[in-house]
Scaffold this motif. Structure first.
Motif, short mmCIF file in Angstrom:
data_model
loop_
_atom_site.label_atom_id
_atom_site.label_comp_id
_atom_site.label_asym_id
_atom_site.label_seq_id
_atom_site.Cartn_x
_atom_site.Cartn_y
_atom_site.Cartn_z
N GLN A 87 -9.25 58.11 38.93
CA GLN A 87 -9.43 58.11 37.34
C GLN A 87 -10.92 58.29 37.04
OE1 GLN A 87 -7.98 54.34 35.22
NE2 GLN A 87 -7.26 53.91 37.14
N VAL A 88 -11.65 58.05 37.80
CA VAL A 88 -13.25 58.20 37.50
C VAL A 88 -13.77 58.92 39.08
CG1 VAL A 88 -15.45 57.57 37.03
CG2 VAL A 88 -13.55 56.63 35.96
N ALA A 89 -14.02 60.11 38.86
CA ALA A 89 -14.49 60.81 40.28
C ALA A 89 -15.53 60.15 41.20
CB ALA A 89 -14.75 62.22 40.01
N ASP A 90 -16.54 59.62 40.36
CA ASP A 90 -17.81 59.17 40.99
C ASP A 90 -17.74 57.47 41.18
OD1 ASP A 90 -18.13 58.27 38.50
OD2 ASP A 90 -20.40 58.74 38.47
N ALA A 91 -16.41 56.82 41.28
CA ALA A 91 -16.25 55.57 41.40
C ALA A 91 -16.63 55.06 42.74
CB ALA A 91 -14.88 55.00 41.05
N VAL A 92 -17.51 54.06 42.89
CA VAL A 92 -17.91 53.38 44.10
C VAL A 92 -17.49 52.20 44.18
CG1 VAL A 92 -19.70 53.09 45.86
CG2 VAL A 92 -19.62 55.21 44.41
N VAL A 93 -16.73 51.72 45.19
CA VAL A 93 -16.29 50.11 45.39
C VAL A 93 -17.33 49.55 46.13
CG1 VAL A 93 -14.76 48.67 46.40
CG2 VAL A 93 -13.72 50.50 45.49
N GLU A 94 -17.90 48.57 45.66
CA GLU A 94 -19.08 47.91 46.08
C GLU A 94 -18.70 46.72 47.08
OE1 GLU A 94 -22.63 47.89 42.99
OE2 GLU A 94 -21.06 46.45 42.61
N ALA A 113 -9.73 40.81 44.23
CA ALA A 113 -11.04 41.18 43.34
C ALA A 113 -11.89 41.99 44.06
CB ALA A 113 -11.59 39.78 43.17
N LEU A 114 -12.60 42.88 43.10
CA LEU A 114 -13.45 43.95 43.61
C LEU A 114 -14.33 44.27 42.55
CD1 LEU A 114 -12.78 46.95 42.08
CD2 LEU A 114 -10.71 46.68 43.52
N SER A 115 -15.45 45.00 43.10
CA SER A 115 -16.43 45.35 42.23
C SER A 115 -16.82 46.89 42.45
CB SER A 115 -18.06 44.63 42.68
OG SER A 115 -18.85 45.35 41.61
N VAL A 116 -16.64 47.61 41.09
CA VAL A 116 -16.70 49.07 41.19
C VAL A 116 -17.71 49.49 40.36
CG1 VAL A 116 -14.62 49.29 39.51
CG2 VAL A 116 -15.40 51.08 41.19
N ARG A 117 -18.42 50.53 40.62
CA ARG A 117 -19.62 51.10 39.77
C ARG A 117 -19.34 52.72 39.42
NH1 ARG A 117 -24.30 49.28 38.47
NH2 ARG A 117 -25.12 47.20 39.21
N ALA A 118 -19.56 53.09 38.51
CA ALA A 118 -19.25 54.26 38.21
C ALA A 118 -20.73 54.75 37.18
CB ALA A 118 -18.12 54.75 37.39
N THR A 119 -21.03 56.00 37.29
CA THR A 119 -21.97 56.46 36.69
C THR A 119 -22.13 56.08 35.20
OG1 THR A 119 -22.40 58.23 38.25
CG2 THR A 119 -23.92 58.25 36.11
N GLN A 120 -21.03 56.54 34.39
CA GLN A 120 -21.07 56.16 33.06
C GLN A 120 -20.81 54.94 32.54
OE1 GLN A 120 -18.28 58.82 31.22
NE2 GLN A 120 -18.47 57.96 29.21
N HIS A 121 -20.13 54.11 33.33
CA HIS A 121 -19.65 52.57 33.03
C HIS A 121 -20.43 51.65 33.69
CE1 HIS A 121 -16.37 54.84 30.72
NE2 HIS A 121 -16.15 55.65 31.99
N GLY A 122 -21.11 51.96 34.68
CA GLY A 122 -21.78 50.79 35.31
C GLY A 122 -20.81 49.88 36.15
#
Length: 235
Positions: free
Chosen positions: A112-119, A155-164
């Motif tokens: 869905q979002v190419a730069d999504a990073v799972v923390e 439960a997870l935390s994910v970061r993306a450049t546009q959405h934080g």
């Protein structure tokens, strides 16, 4: 109390309205202090490591000034123990099932979002497992595993450049068929947000058979049953 362990009395009781209101609603209990470094919404899912400690509350709903430190406070970590601890065969996921599931979850998000990073990822309950097979044609005492699946609440935390940062809750499901050579293996994954394990477990029994005869290739197919609103590129 003994929720965390080490207890101390602090000088100066906080006068934060939200903290005092929470104390009034929990007479005789405690009120957690959440570290905003790791959690943006204290009313949502809070990983144990994001809790700095807890203020103790007296029977009238007032802060006592006593505070319990959380020895686990720090950067939230992955926790796949509820996936790997049960005595269930996970060989179809390779030598490291936890890593395989984590990569599957991250791939679902990056679809869905190419730069999504799972923390971090935490498996919240023992997953539902399904395993199917057939007897060996030359030895009826040998069972060949032909298909397997799991549904794991997370439960997870994910970061993306546009959405934080976004903290997500749901169930990750994975089914694989044609596990016995010489057939060509097929895999499919589902990333369902806002659903419970019972809901996903019921569907898993159907999903494990959906892959047969549908014309899909041997490549893994991502099927997003519920979009991630906070991570949609067009949000």
């Amino acid at each position: 109390m003994g929720r965390f362990g080490s207890r101390s009395r602090r000088n100066g009781i906080p006068d934060e309205p939200a903290l005092l209101a929470a104390a009034a609603e929990n007479p005789g209990g405690s009120v957690a202090e959440i570290d905003p470094t790791y959690v943006d919404d204290p009313n949502g899912y809070v990983p144990p490591e994001a809790i700095r400690g807890a203020w103790l509350v007296d029977s009238s709903g007032k802060l006592t000034g006593e505070y319990e430190e959380n020895p686990r406070h720090g950067v939230p970590q992955d926790d796949f123990s509820k996936l790997t601890d049960p005595d269930h065969w996970l060989g179809w996921l390779g030598d490291d099932p936890a890593t395989a599931v984590r990569k599957g979850i991250e791939a679902s998000l990056r679809a869905q979002v190419a730069d999504a990073v799972v923390e971090w990822v935490k498996i919240l309950e023992t997953p539902r497992f399904l395993t199917g097979g057939r007897r060996h044609s030359e030895d009826e005492q040998v069972m060949l595993v032909t298909r397997a699946a799991l549904a794991a609440p997370f439960a997870l935390s994910v970061r993306a450049t546009q959405h934080g940062r976004s903290i997500l809750l749901g169930v990750f499901s994975w089914a694989a068929v044609n596990l016995s050579p010489p057939e060509v293996r097929k895999d499919r994954r589902w990333f369902d947000l806002g659903v419970g394990l019972d809901w996903a477990g019921e569907r898993l029994q159907r999903r494990i058979y959906e892959i047969d005869g549908d014309g899909t290739s041997a490549e893994q197919v991502e099927r997003q049953r519920h979009c991630v609103p906070a991570l949609r590129a067009d949000a």
